[in-house]
Design a protein around this motif. Structure first.
Motif, mmCIF file in Angstrom:
data_model
loop_
_atom_site.group_PDB
_atom_site.id
_atom_site.type_symbol
_atom_site.label_atom_id
_atom_site.label_comp_id
_atom_site.label_asym_id
_atom_site.label_seq_id
_atom_site.Cartn_x
_atom_site.Cartn_y
_atom_site.Cartn_z
ATOM 1 N N LEU A 52 -16.847 -26.014 6.648
ATOM 2 C CA LEU A 52 -15.840 -24.941 6.643
ATOM 3 C C LEU A 52 -14.634 -25.359 5.818
ATOM 4 C CD1 LEU A 52 -15.961 -23.565 10.284
ATOM 5 C CD2 LEU A 52 -16.259 -22.254 8.185
ATOM 6 N N ARG A 53 -14.193 -26.606 5.995
ATOM 7 C CA ARG A 53 -13.043 -27.099 5.217
ATOM 8 C C ARG A 53 -13.359 -27.129 3.721
ATOM 9 N NH1 ARG A 53 -12.271 -30.488 9.816
ATOM 10 N NH2 ARG A 53 -13.573 -32.126 8.946
ATOM 11 N N ASP A 54 -14.578 -27.575 3.393
ATOM 12 C CA ASP A 54 -14.966 -27.749 1.987
ATOM 13 C C ASP A 54 -15.610 -26.506 1.376
ATOM 14 O OD1 ASP A 54 -14.104 -30.337 2.404
ATOM 15 O OD2 ASP A 54 -16.125 -31.200 2.472
ATOM 16 N N GLU A 55 -15.719 -25.436 2.153
ATOM 17 C CA GLU A 55 -16.361 -24.200 1.712
ATOM 18 C C GLU A 55 -17.753 -24.455 1.143
ATOM 19 O OE1 GLU A 55 -14.043 -21.416 -0.440
ATOM 20 O OE2 GLU A 55 -12.258 -21.764 0.764
ATOM 21 N N ARG A 56 -18.586 -25.123 1.951
ATOM 22 C CA ARG A 56 -19.948 -25.451 1.527
ATOM 23 C C ARG A 56 -20.986 -24.472 2.068
ATOM 24 N NH1 ARG A 56 -19.875 -31.393 3.230
ATOM 25 N NH2 ARG A 56 -20.889 -30.279 4.880
ATOM 26 N N PHE A 57 -20.540 -23.310 2.522
ATOM 27 C CA PHE A 57 -21.500 -22.289 2.929
ATOM 28 C C PHE A 57 -21.811 -21.441 1.705
ATOM 29 C CE2 PHE A 57 -19.812 -23.580 6.973
ATOM 30 C CZ PHE A 57 -20.969 -23.657 7.735
ATOM 31 N N VAL A 58 -23.083 -21.225 1.488
ATOM 32 C CA VAL A 58 -23.550 -20.498 0.316
ATOM 33 C C VAL A 58 -24.112 -19.159 0.783
ATOM 34 C CG1 VAL A 58 -25.205 -20.546 -1.594
ATOM 35 C CG2 VAL A 58 -24.149 -22.675 -0.799
ATOM 36 N N LEU A 59 -23.720 -18.103 0.097
ATOM 37 C CA LEU A 59 -24.256 -16.783 0.398
ATOM 38 C C LEU A 59 -25.291 -16.401 -0.653
ATOM 39 C CD1 LEU A 59 -21.167 -14.650 1.468
ATOM 40 C CD2 LEU A 59 -22.880 -15.737 2.893
ATOM 41 N N HIS A 60 -26.417 -15.959 -0.178
ATOM 42 C CA HIS A 60 -27.442 -15.389 -1.045
ATOM 43 C C HIS A 60 -27.523 -13.918 -0.663
ATOM 44 C CE1 HIS A 60 -29.681 -19.393 -1.914
ATOM 45 N NE2 HIS A 60 -28.394 -19.587 -1.761
ATOM 46 N N PHE A 61 -27.767 -13.076 -1.635
ATOM 47 C CA PHE A 61 -27.842 -11.645 -1.368
ATOM 48 C C PHE A 61 -29.245 -11.150 -1.691
ATOM 49 C CE2 PHE A 61 -23.406 -12.579 -1.985
ATOM 50 C CZ PHE A 61 -22.814 -11.897 -0.937
ATOM 51 N N GLN A 62 -29.844 -10.545 -0.695
ATOM 52 C CA GLN A 62 -31.198 -10.016 -0.823
ATOM 53 C C GLN A 62 -31.120 -8.498 -0.912
ATOM 54 O OE1 GLN A 62 -34.286 -11.667 1.756
ATOM 55 N NE2 GLN A 62 -34.508 -9.618 2.591
ATOM 56 N N PRO A 63 -31.743 -7.899 -1.924
ATOM 57 C CA PRO A 63 -31.662 -6.443 -2.043
ATOM 58 C C PRO A 63 -32.424 -5.726 -0.924
ATOM 59 C CG PRO A 63 -33.118 -7.339 -3.715
ATOM 60 C CD PRO A 63 -32.520 -8.505 -2.990
ATOM 61 N N LEU A 103 -27.265 -13.494 3.204
ATOM 62 C CA LEU A 103 -27.961 -14.582 3.873
ATOM 63 C C LEU A 103 -27.160 -15.868 3.668
ATOM 64 C CD1 LEU A 103 -31.499 -13.728 2.451
ATOM 65 C CD2 LEU A 103 -30.558 -13.050 4.663
ATOM 66 N N VAL A 104 -26.775 -16.515 4.748
ATOM 67 C CA VAL A 104 -25.937 -17.704 4.652
ATOM 68 C C VAL A 104 -26.798 -18.967 4.742
ATOM 69 C CG1 VAL A 104 -25.415 -17.816 7.129
ATOM 70 C CG2 VAL A 104 -23.835 -18.832 5.489
ATOM 71 N N ARG A 105 -26.387 -19.977 3.984
ATOM 72 C CA ARG A 105 -27.017 -21.294 4.018
ATOM 73 C C ARG A 105 -25.899 -22.317 4.044
ATOM 74 N NH1 ARG A 105 -30.445 -18.225 4.882
ATOM 75 N NH2 ARG A 105 -32.427 -17.927 3.833
ATOM 76 N N LEU A 106 -26.157 -23.430 4.702
ATOM 77 C CA LEU A 106 -25.213 -24.542 4.710
ATOM 78 C C LEU A 106 -25.669 -25.546 3.669
ATOM 79 C CD1 LEU A 106 -22.962 -26.381 5.783
ATOM 80 C CD2 LEU A 106 -24.508 -27.073 7.617
ATOM 81 N N ASP A 107 -24.815 -25.823 2.704
ATOM 82 C CA ASP A 107 -25.127 -26.804 1.662
ATOM 83 C C ASP A 107 -24.717 -28.177 2.172
ATOM 84 O OD1 ASP A 107 -25.792 -28.108 -0.638
ATOM 85 O OD2 ASP A 107 -24.265 -27.161 -1.884
ATOM 86 N N ASP A 108 -25.653 -28.859 2.792
ATOM 87 C CA ASP A 108 -25.401 -30.175 3.377
ATOM 88 C C ASP A 108 -25.719 -31.248 2.341
ATOM 89 O OD1 ASP A 108 -26.507 -32.697 4.946
ATOM 90 O OD2 ASP A 108 -25.199 -31.594 6.324
#
Length: 135
Positions: free
Chosen positions: A46-57, A72-77
């Motif tokens: 959350l601090r580093d803004e490492r959540f990635v959003l993908h958009f599915q039509p 669709l959210v993913r955590l970039d670990d």
């Protein structure tokens, strides 16, 4: 009957039950450690803004045209790569991070949608579907 005089199969069963109990305790401990690690990773993400959003039509079946998008959210670990929600949502709910995470995702999706609106100018803006936690 004293333990010394207990028939052999019963002694064996008791010994095995103790071993299974230790394995169960080790499994619980490993899960607890994993949850703490994921919770810590969520806070840092959350601090580093490492959540990635993908958009599915979302496509209209009759026309085949996209009418919306689902976020669709993913955590970039850094250690594990992109993690699906199933790997972190339950921990986020249990640790109280689900509300800040949800707000972060909503803000990111809104910013993305606004940038699309700027780029599209005259085309109608699709709606975005975002799954949220009930907690």
């Amino acid at each position: 009957m004293t333990p010394k005089h207990t028939p052999h199969p019963l002694r064996s069963c008791r010994a095995q039950r103790g071993t299974e109990s230790r394995r169960l305790d080790e499994t619980r401990r490993a899960r607890a450690v994993d949850r703490v690690a994921i919770s810590s990773s969520l806070r840092q993400a959350l601090r580093d803004e490492r959540f990635v959003l993908h958009f599915q039509p979302v496509v209209e079946l009759e026309t085949g045209l996209p009418v919306a998008v689902e976020s669709l959210v993913r955590l970039d670990d850094p250690a594990r790569g992109l993690l699906p929600p199933s790997a972190f949502i339950q921990v986020a709910e249990e640790s109280g991070l689900i509300v800040p995470l949800g707000l972060h995702i909503l803000e990111r999706a809104a910013r993305e949608l606004a940038s699309w609106q700027s780029a599209l100018e005259t085309h109608p803006l699709p709606f975005v579907s975002i799954n949220v936690s009930s907690r």
